[in-house]
Enzyme design. Structure first.
Site, PDB file in Angstrom:
ATOM      1  N   LYS A  94      11.846 -19.826   6.191  1.00 18.19           N
ATOM      2  CA  LYS A  94      11.505 -18.143   6.761  1.00 18.19           C
ATOM      3  C   LYS A  94      12.752 -18.122   7.669  1.00 18.19           C
ATOM      4  O   LYS A  94      13.355 -18.974   8.352  1.00 18.19           O
ATOM      5  CB  LYS A  94      10.181 -18.222   7.387  1.00 18.19           C
ATOM      6  CG  LYS A  94       9.397 -16.867   7.187  1.00 18.19           C
ATOM      7  CD  LYS A  94       8.598 -16.617   5.994  1.00 18.19           C
ATOM      8  CE  LYS A  94       8.095 -15.277   6.059  1.00 18.19           C
ATOM      9  NZ  LYS A  94       7.101 -14.788   4.787  1.00 18.19           N
ATOM     10  N   GLY A 194      -7.187  -2.874   4.621  1.00 17.74           N
ATOM     11  CA  GLY A 194      -6.159  -2.640   4.543  1.00 17.74           C
ATOM     12  C   GLY A 194      -5.637  -2.303   3.048  1.00 17.74           C
ATOM     13  O   GLY A 194      -5.521  -3.443   1.882  1.00 17.74           O
ATOM     14  N   GLY A 196      -2.586  -1.289   1.630  1.00 18.33           N
ATOM     15  CA  GLY A 196      -1.446  -0.809   1.362  1.00 18.33           C
ATOM     16  C   GLY A 196      -0.834  -1.484   0.075  1.00 18.33           C
ATOM     17  O   GLY A 196      -1.669  -1.265  -0.829  1.00 18.33           O
ATOM     18  N   ASN A 197       0.288  -1.934   0.119  1.00 13.33           N
ATOM     19  CA  ASN A 197       0.839  -2.336  -1.326  1.00 13.33           C
ATOM     20  C   ASN A 197      -0.073  -3.343  -2.206  1.00 13.33           C
ATOM     21  O   ASN A 197      -0.148  -3.247  -3.491  1.00 13.33           O
ATOM     22  CB  ASN A 197       2.048  -2.857  -1.362  1.00 13.33           C
ATOM     23  CG  ASN A 197       3.113  -1.822  -0.767  1.00 13.33           C
ATOM     24  OD1 ASN A 197       3.232  -0.793  -1.162  1.00 13.33           O
ATOM     25  ND2 ASN A 197       4.075  -2.304   0.391  1.00 13.33           N
ATOM     26  N   VAL A 198      -0.560  -4.471  -1.606  1.00 17.93           N
ATOM     27  CA  VAL A 198      -1.366  -5.437  -2.094  1.00 17.93           C
ATOM     28  C   VAL A 198      -2.850  -4.958  -2.215  1.00 17.93           C
ATOM     29  O   VAL A 198      -3.412  -4.921  -3.309  1.00 17.93           O
ATOM     30  CB  VAL A 198      -1.293  -6.714  -1.403  1.00 17.93           C
ATOM     31  CG1 VAL A 198      -2.217  -7.776  -1.955  1.00 17.93           C
ATOM     32  CG2 VAL A 198      -0.041  -7.224  -1.234  1.00 17.93           C
TER      33      VAL A 198
END
Ligand code: NAD
Length: 365
Positions: A94, A194, A196-198
Site C-alpha cells: 500500500k 454509508g 457511497g460508491n459501494v
C-alpha cells in the site's frame, strides 16, 4: 538537531519503524521525498511470497508523519491477507501520499510518485484508494507499467465499486445461510451505513432481493437520491447500533465496532465493505462471538475490488471476475464454520487460512 537525536541514549532506544505496533515483519518500506513537487510518500511492502505487492495509494492529510507510517503499515498488511484469502497470487502493499488531495495533488506530484513506484521494478503495484481517481492512475501509467485501476478505455478494468458491492452481497448471503439456514435476504432488515460508491450498489442488490433496506449517510442529498432510486428507507434516528435489525452493513468508515457500540448492537450479522470495521480485531471479534453476532470479516468480503484489478494483470475477463467474486460466498461459509468449530473469532479463522496459504507457498520456494 539531528546529531542530538542520534546521540541521545533515550531516543536511541526508540524503534520508530520496526517498533511500530503495526509493523508486522514488513519486507520493505520506502520513503519517497521530492523537494521540487513537494511529494512525501511512503510505500509499504508487507509480503511478496504469493506475488507482487498490490495495493492502492491513499492521499490523506495526516495529523503527523507517524500516523501516515502507521496507516501504510496497517493497510499493506491487510492487503497481504485479503489477497491470500481470496486465492490471488498477489502480495500485500500500500502507499500513502501525505497531503490534502483536494489542494495539494498536482500532475507533477503524481508523476514523481509514479517514478518512485517504477523504481521498485514491479515489486509494488499501485492502484486507486482514498483521495485518488482513475484519472490519477492514468497519469501514473504514463511513467510506469506497475499500476492497475486505469480507465476502461485505456485497457483497465474500470471502477471496482460495483464488484466490491457484489462480493459484500455474496458474503452477506453466506452469513445469512450460516445464521438462518437460508441465504434468501427477502424481508431481512438490513441497515447500510454509508451509501457511497459501494453502499449504493449494495442497496441495489438488496432491493432486488426484496430486503427491507434502511440507509444512513452524512450526505443528505445522496440519501434522498438513493431512497428515490431504490425505495429504501432513510434512517432518521440517531443511533443505528441500538436498532433491531438482521444485518448491519458498515460501508463508510472503519472502527465502527468499538468499545462504545459493541454492547449496543442488536444486529445478528455484520457484513459490510468498510475496511478495519473492528477497532480491535481480537478483543471486539471475541465479544461479537460471545454475543452471538456473526461477523463476516471485512477483508474477505470486500475483496471484489482487488479481484477486479487483478484481472488487469492476469488478463481475465468479466466472467472470471464474477466467478472469483461469487466464490466469496463459499469462503465466507467455510470461515464462519471453522470459527465456530474452533471457538475462535471469524477474523482469526480467516487470518489462519490466509497465513497457511502464504506458508505453503514459502515452503515450495
Ligand atoms: P465512498 O467515499 O464512495 O462512500 C463512502 C460514503 O460514506 C459517502 O457517501 C460518505 O458520505 C459516507 N459517510 C462518511 N462518513 C459517514 C458516517 N459517519 N456515517 C454515515 N455515512 C458516512 O467510498 P466507497 O468507495 O463506497 O467505499 C466505502 C468503504 O468501503 C470504504 O471504507 C472503503 O475503504 C471500503 N472499500 C471500498 C472498495 C471499493 O471498491 N470502492 C473496496 C474495498 C473496500
Amino acid at each position: 538537531m539531528t546529531t542530538e537525536i542520534v546521540s541521545s541514549p533515550e531516543l536511541k532506544k526508540i524503534a520508530p519503524v520496526f517498533g511500530q505496533l503495526s509493523f508486522d515483519n514488513h519486507e520493505q518500506i520506502v520513503f519517497c521525498n521530492d523537494k521540487d513537487t513537494g511529494l512525501k510518500a511512503i510505500i509499504g511492502i508487507h509480503n511478496t511470497v504469493l506475488g507482487p505487492a498490490l495495493g492502492g495509494t491513499r492521499m490523506w492529510d495526516y495529523a503527523t508523519e507517524w500516523d501516515a507510517l502507521n496507516d501504510v503499515l496497517r493497510l499493506s498488511r491487510g492487503m497481504t491477507y485479503k489477497s491470500a484469502i481470496t486465492g490471488l497470487n498477489l502480495g500485500g502493499g500500500k502507499a500513502v501520499i501525505l497531503g490534502d488531495a483536494k489542494t495539494q495533488k498536482t500532475p507533477e506530484l503524481m508523476l514523481r510518485f509514479g517514478e518512485f513506484v517504477n523504481s521498485l521494478g514491479g515489486k509494488y503495484i499501485t492502484a486507486e484508494d482514498v483521495g485518488m481517481a482513475t484519472s490519477d492512475m492514468d497519469l501514473v501509467r504514463t511513467v510506469t507499467p506497475y499500476v492497475t485501476g486505469i480507465s476502461e478505455d485505456k485497457g483497465g478494468a474500470g471502477n471496482p465499486s460495483p464488484i466490491t458491492a457484489y462480493g459484500v452481497f455474496m458474503g452477506m448471503k453466506a452469513a445469512a445461510k450460516f445464521t438462518y439456514g437460508s441465504d434468501v435476504l427477502e424481508d431481512k432488515k438490513v441497515f447500510v451505513q454509508g451509501i457511497g460508491n459501494v453502499g449504493e450498489a449494495l442497496v441495489e442488490h438488496l432491493t432486488n432481493e426484496g430486503a427491507k433496506v434502511f440507509i444512513t449517510d452524512i450526505n443528505r442529498e445522496r440519501l434522498e437520491s438513493v431512497r428515490d432510486k431504490y425505495q429504501a428507507t432513510i434512517y432518521e434516528g440517531n443511533n443505528l447500533y441500538e436498532e433491531e435489525m438482521d444485518i448491519y452493513a458498515p460501508c463508510a468508515l472503519g472502527a465502527t465496532i468499538n468499545d462504545d457500540t459493541i454492547y449496543q448492537l442488536k444486529a445478528k450479522i455484520i457484513a459490510g465493505a468498510a475496511n478495519n470495521q473492528l477497532a480491535e480485531e481480537n478483543k471486539h471479534g471475541m465479544i461479537l462471538r460471545e454475543r452471538g453476532i456473526v461477523y463476516a470479516p471485512d477483508f474477505l468480503i470486500n475483496a471484489g475490488g482487488i479481484i477486479n484489478v487483478y484481472a488487469e494483470l492476469e488478463n481475465y475477463g468479466k466472467q472470471e471476475i464474477i466467478r472469483k467474486t461469487e466464490n466469496i460466498y463459499n469462503t465466507t461459509l467455510e470461515i464462519l464454520t471453522k470459527a465456530n468449530v474452533k471457538n475462535i473469532t471469524t477474523f482469526q479463522a480467516a487470518f489462519e487460512i490466509a497465513q497457511a496459504r502464504i506458508d505453503a507457498r514459502k515452503n515450495e520456494q
